[in-house]
Design an enzyme around this catalytic site. Structure first.
Site, short mmCIF file in Angstrom:
data_model
loop_
_atom_site.label_atom_id
_atom_site.label_comp_id
_atom_site.label_asym_id
_atom_site.label_seq_id
_atom_site.Cartn_x
_atom_site.Cartn_y
_atom_site.Cartn_z
CE LYS A 111 -4.47 -1.45 1.70
NZ LYS A 111 -5.56 -1.23 2.64
CE LYS A 194 -6.29 -7.74 -1.59
NZ LYS A 194 -6.16 -7.38 -0.21
CE LYS A 197 -14.00 -3.05 0.75
NZ LYS A 197 -13.34 -3.03 2.04
P1 TYM Z 1 -10.98 -5.39 4.08
O1 TYM Z 1 -11.94 -4.28 4.33
O2 TYM Z 1 -9.92 -5.16 3.06
O3 TYM Z 1 -11.73 -6.71 3.69
C1 TYM Z 1 -12.82 -7.25 4.45
C2 TYM Z 1 -12.74 -8.77 4.43
O4 TYM Z 1 -12.81 -9.26 3.08
C3 TYM Z 1 -11.71 -10.15 2.83
N1 TYM Z 1 -11.29 -10.02 1.43
C4 TYM Z 1 -11.19 -11.03 0.57
N2 TYM Z 1 -11.42 -12.36 0.71
C5 TYM Z 1 -11.23 -13.14 -0.39
N3 TYM Z 1 -10.83 -12.65 -1.60
C6 TYM Z 1 -10.59 -11.32 -1.77
N4 TYM Z 1 -10.21 -10.86 -2.96
C7 TYM Z 1 -10.77 -10.45 -0.66
N5 TYM Z 1 -10.62 -9.12 -0.49
C8 TYM Z 1 -10.95 -8.86 0.80
C9 TYM Z 1 -10.61 -9.69 3.79
O5 TYM Z 1 -9.67 -10.71 4.05
C10 TYM Z 1 -11.41 -9.30 5.02
O6 TYM Z 1 -11.67 -10.45 5.81
N6 TYM Z 1 -7.76 -5.00 7.91
C11 TYM Z 1 -9.05 -5.54 7.51
C12 TYM Z 1 -10.20 -5.04 8.35
C13 TYM Z 1 -10.04 -5.23 9.83
C14 TYM Z 1 -10.16 -6.44 10.55
C15 TYM Z 1 -10.00 -6.08 11.91
C16 TYM Z 1 -10.39 -7.77 10.17
C17 TYM Z 1 -9.82 -4.23 10.72
N7 TYM Z 1 -9.77 -4.75 11.97
C18 TYM Z 1 -10.02 -7.04 12.92
C19 TYM Z 1 -10.42 -8.74 11.21
C20 TYM Z 1 -10.24 -8.35 12.54
C21 TYM Z 1 -9.33 -5.11 6.08
O7 TYM Z 1 -8.82 -4.12 5.60
O8 TYM Z 1 -10.30 -5.84 5.46
#
Ligand code: TYM
Length: 331
Positions: A111, A194, A197
């Site tokens: 990032k 991957k 968004k």
């Molecule tokens: P975020 O907002 O990027 O994504 C939310 C969830 O979606 C999953 N994900 C995917 N799974 C499969 N294939 C993909 N292409 C894909 N893109 C996203 C992510 O693995 C995630 O589970 N840092 C985290 C948010 C967060 C969090 C937490 C998660 C903040 N605090 C505490 C667990 C526990 C994030 O940016 O997810």
């Protein structure tokens, strides 16, 4: 006691990767566990955000999660910034976390790109806030997609270090739950990236708001090779785009990759893609319809988040009080 926590950033649309990789597991887990889910707006501001767009994004993500099947009667759903414990515990944990640990986080490297010096400090310490999210609730299970694996390993290291530093057994070590055929959904335009968004190309992802025509077009244009589908999973080796579409089909139908290939092996993409688009529309259309309805009722969405925050605080504040005692801030 088993307790689930997970979070999602309120930036951009909920996409198929989020849904199949994580949210669907959240929906299932809300019945088997005490479940807490969070729209992580504090995480979102590690990169620049437009305030009006962020405000809308928080409500839309809430609507998307409800439309996907989260039920405020069966889980706690709230907005991170409404529970101050997250930010406060993150500070405490940042004093246990080590610079070297954070420096190894691949997501920060990706990032921040080439401009490491210009990245926000928040982007660097982001995984500490993520650890605080989980540990504030003493969560034991964290359902996420594969890309969060490293952050969860770090959360375990931080929990362990805090416990050791202060000679307490305060935080349980949280278990990542990364399950199903769709833990890493790839871009429709590039089988090595991957689905995300932040991909500038909308054609690379299926948004949960896409209508049937958009879905059919995106699947039709999805990059593939020229070969027919194999009849066994081993035949997908070295074919990332084909493997991705088959994994998506398996996840949508709740069957294994082998099952999909038993039915579709031997077909070319001209035949497989329309079948995939049909299944996708059947799964997503009801969610999109509910999402559109929920977005109109901002008062309801705000009520859900406010109620969730009250319940979240009731769990997190006593944990922070224990942390304060362990450190010596209070007796
Ligand atoms: P975020 O907002 O990027 O994504 C939310 C969830 O979606 C999953 N994900 C995917 N799974 C499969 N294939 C993909 N292409 C894909 N893109 C996203 C992510 O693995 C995630 O589970 N840092 C985290 C948010 C967060 C969090 C937490 C998660 C903040 N605090 C505490 C667990 C526990 C994030 O940016 O997810």
């Amino acid at each position: 006691m088993s307790r689930v926590f997970s979070g999602i950033q309120p930036t951009g649309n909920l996409h198929l990767g989020n849904y199949l990789g994580a949210i669907r597991n959240w929906v299932t887990m809300q019945d088997a566990y005490e479940a807490i889910f969070c729209v992580v707006d504090l995480h979102a501001i590690t990169v620049p955000q437009d305030p009006a767009v962020l405000r809308r994004g928080i409500r839309e993500m809430t609507a998307a999660l409800l439309a996907s099947g989260l039920d405020p009667a069966r889980c706690i759903l709230f907005q991170q910034s409404q529970v101050r414990v997250h930010a406060e515990l993150a500070w405490v944990l940042s004093c246990s976390a080590r610079m070297g640990w954070l420096g190894r986080m691949t997501q920060f490297k990706e990032k921040s790109g080439k401009d490491r010096e210009g990245a926000s400090v928040g982007l660097f310490t982001y995984p500490v806030l993520q650890a605080a999210d989980i540990l504030a609730y003493k969560a034991t299970h964290v359902p996420v997609g594969d890309d969060q694996k490293q952050h969860l390993e770090l959360a375990r290291d931080i929990a362990q270090k805090f416990n050791t530093d202060y000679g307490v057994d305060l935080f349980p070590l949280p278990e990542p739950v990364i399950q199903g055929p769709a833990t890493r959904i790839m871009s429709l335009r590039d089988g090595s990236a991957k689905m995300s968004k932040s991909d500038p190309s909308d054609a690379a992802r299926i948004n949960m708001t896409d209508d049937a025509d958009a879905i059919a077009q995106k699947i039709k244009r999805a990059r593939t090779d020229d070969d027919a589908l194999p009849s066994e999973p081993a035949g997908l080796a070295g074919r990332p785009e084909a493997a991705n579409l088959v994994a998506i089909m398996a996840a949508l139908e709740n069957v294994s990759v082998a099952d999909v290939l038993t039915r579709h092996g031997g077909q070319g993409f001209g035949q497989f893609k329309p079948a995939l688009a049909d299944v996708m529309v059947a799964v997503l259309a009801p969610i999109t319809a509910r999402f559109t309805e929920l977005c109109k009722d901002t008062a309801y969405l705000d009520t859900v988040l406010a109620g969730g925050a009250v319940r979240a605080r009731a769990i997190a504040e006593p944990v922070l009080a224990q942390v304060h005692r362990a450190i010596g801030f209070t007796s």
